[in-house]
Design an enzyme around this catalytic site. Structure first.
Site, short mmCIF file in Angstrom:
data_model
loop_
_atom_site.label_atom_id
_atom_site.label_comp_id
_atom_site.label_asym_id
_atom_site.label_seq_id
_atom_site.Cartn_x
_atom_site.Cartn_y
_atom_site.Cartn_z
N THR A 19 -71.78 80.04 60.98
CA THR A 19 -71.77 78.62 60.65
C THR A 19 -73.08 78.01 61.10
OG1 THR A 19 -70.68 76.49 60.94
CG2 THR A 19 -70.59 77.98 62.81
N ASN A 21 -73.05 74.69 61.33
CA ASN A 21 -72.54 73.40 61.79
C ASN A 21 -72.28 73.49 63.30
OD1 ASN A 21 -70.66 71.35 62.53
ND2 ASN A 21 -70.18 71.03 60.37
N LYS A 24 -68.73 72.64 64.62
CA LYS A 24 -67.77 73.74 64.48
C LYS A 24 -68.02 74.79 65.56
CE LYS A 24 -67.29 74.12 59.43
NZ LYS A 24 -67.52 75.06 58.32
N ASP A 89 -64.46 77.77 56.46
CA ASP A 89 -64.64 76.70 55.49
C ASP A 89 -63.52 75.70 55.71
OD1 ASP A 89 -66.50 75.98 53.24
OD2 ASP A 89 -64.56 75.54 52.32
N SER A 90 -63.88 74.45 55.77
CA SER A 90 -62.90 73.45 56.16
C SER A 90 -63.21 72.12 55.51
CB SER A 90 -62.90 73.31 57.68
OG SER A 90 -64.21 73.25 58.19
N PHE A 180 -67.20 65.61 65.47
CA PHE A 180 -68.22 65.60 64.42
C PHE A 180 -67.56 65.23 63.10
CE2 PHE A 180 -67.20 69.49 62.02
CZ PHE A 180 -66.32 70.10 62.90
N GLY A 181 -68.37 65.16 62.07
CA GLY A 181 -67.86 64.97 60.71
C GLY A 181 -66.96 63.75 60.57
N ARG A 209 -58.65 73.94 63.12
CA ARG A 209 -59.51 75.09 63.47
C ARG A 209 -58.84 75.92 64.57
NH1 ARG A 209 -63.47 72.33 63.34
NH2 ARG A 209 -63.93 72.94 61.20
P1 ITT Z 1 -71.05 75.86 57.49
O1 ITT Z 1 -70.74 76.08 56.02
O2 ITT Z 1 -72.40 76.34 57.88
O3 ITT Z 1 -69.97 76.37 58.38
P2 ITT Z 1 -70.60 73.07 56.83
O4 ITT Z 1 -70.68 71.80 57.62
O5 ITT Z 1 -71.35 73.08 55.52
O6 ITT Z 1 -71.09 74.26 57.77
P3 ITT Z 1 -68.12 73.29 55.39
O7 ITT Z 1 -68.76 73.67 54.11
O8 ITT Z 1 -66.88 74.02 55.81
O9 ITT Z 1 -69.11 73.45 56.62
O10 ITT Z 1 -67.84 71.74 55.35
C1 ITT Z 1 -66.84 71.17 56.10
C2 ITT Z 1 -67.10 69.69 56.29
O11 ITT Z 1 -65.81 69.08 56.53
C3 ITT Z 1 -67.96 69.44 57.52
O12 ITT Z 1 -69.30 69.26 57.20
C4 ITT Z 1 -67.32 68.19 58.12
O13 ITT Z 1 -67.90 67.05 57.56
C5 ITT Z 1 -65.87 68.28 57.67
N1 ITT Z 1 -65.04 68.86 58.75
C6 ITT Z 1 -64.57 70.14 58.84
N2 ITT Z 1 -63.88 70.30 59.97
C7 ITT Z 1 -63.93 69.13 60.61
C8 ITT Z 1 -63.43 68.67 61.84
O14 ITT Z 1 -62.76 69.46 62.67
N3 ITT Z 1 -63.67 67.40 62.18
C9 ITT Z 1 -64.35 66.59 61.38
N4 ITT Z 1 -64.88 66.93 60.21
C10 ITT Z 1 -64.68 68.21 59.82
#
Ligand code: ITT
Length: 228
Positions: A19, A21, A24, A89-90, A180-181, A209
């Site tokens: 990842t 991110n 995460k 992926d989330s 985050f996010g 997660r």
């Molecule tokens: P990687 O693919 O490199 O792992 P990414 O951020 O692009 O990183 P994703 O494609 O899985 O990952 O996108 C998931 C998005 O959903 C992420 O950017 C967050 O904005 C949101 N997200 C996922 N899990 C979350 C959480 O536990 N809390 C808050 N937002 C979350």
């Protein structure tokens, strides 16, 4: 162990947590650490391999589901590094938006937005959907977070996967500074505070997660057999 620093191989090698991110990655370690210890594996992340991850081409996440996209990522980075690779992926799925943004959560609103801007735009979309429905009482603020984890191994098309889901509702405005996010705009079911108002340990006790990671932890025998 800092998830963003190299930990070195374990007696049975290294697992790559694929990842980029940081939010995460930080949530993974408390639950992934004991699983890796049990498997005799050390941990590498995209930040600890190559040039802060920039050396790796990024896969196109064009799956229709979280599980498909997690498999795309796991197979992609496993193919590049040869390491057993775990990908996440989330995203956030809103009832009022027909399950969106879902797999598009990271890209919602377009490129170049901050997490805060994306969250604010999602709340605007939700309010607009509620108004457009003309039935605010019936079109609720229900939502869930979902995580799919996929473990891929070099030389095998086979993968192992686990999922976790956290149900709740959308807040009316962003609150809190942890996580985050979309954490500042999501309130877990039965609670009053957003995920961003909760300490990291409290989020990790209930999160989508951590549920996926707990399912992975309970599958350690199958993982051992898979890794050979
Ligand atoms: P990687 O693919 O490199 O792992 P990414 O951020 O692009 O990183 P994703 O494609 O899985 O990952 O996108 C998931 C998005 O959903 C992420 O950017 C967050 O904005 C949101 N997200 C996922 N899990 C979350 C959480 O536990 N809390 C808050 N937002 C979350």
């Amino acid at each position: 162990m800092d998830p963003l620093q190299p930990a070195g191989p374990g007696p049975r090698g290294t697992l790559l947590l694929a990842t980029s991110n940081e939010g995460k990655a930080r949530e993974f370690l408390p639950l992934l650490g004991p699983i890796l210890d049990g498997l005799g594996l050390g941990l590498a992340t995209l930040a600890t391999l190559g040039d802060g991850g920039r050396a790796f081409p990024v896969p196109e996440e064009d799956g229709q589901t979280f599980a498909e996209n997690a498999a795309i990522k796991a197979r992609h980075y496993c193919g590049l590094t040869g390491l057993p690779t775990l990908a996440d992926d989330s995203g956030l799925c809103l009832e009022a938006l027909g399950g969106g943004p879902g797999v598009l959560s990271a890209r919602f609103g377009g490129p170049g937005l901050s997490d805060g801007q994306r969250a604010a735009m999602l709340l605007d979309n939700l309010e607009a959907a509620i108004v457009a429905s003309g039935k605010p009482g019936r079109l609720g603020r229900g939502a869930f977070f979902e995580t799919a984890l996929v473990l891929a191994l070099g030389g095998s098309r086979k993968t192992l996967s686990w999922t976790g889901r956290l149900h709740g509702r959308m807040a009316s405005s962003p609150i809190g500074s942890h996580g985050f996010g979309y954490d500042p705009i999501f309130v877990p079911r039965g609670g009053r505070r957003t995920l961003a108002q909760m300490a990291p340990e409290a989020k990790n006790a209930i999160s989508h997660r951590s549920l996926a990671l707990r399912a992975m932890a309970s599958d350690i025998g199958r993982i051992r057999a898979f890794l050979g």
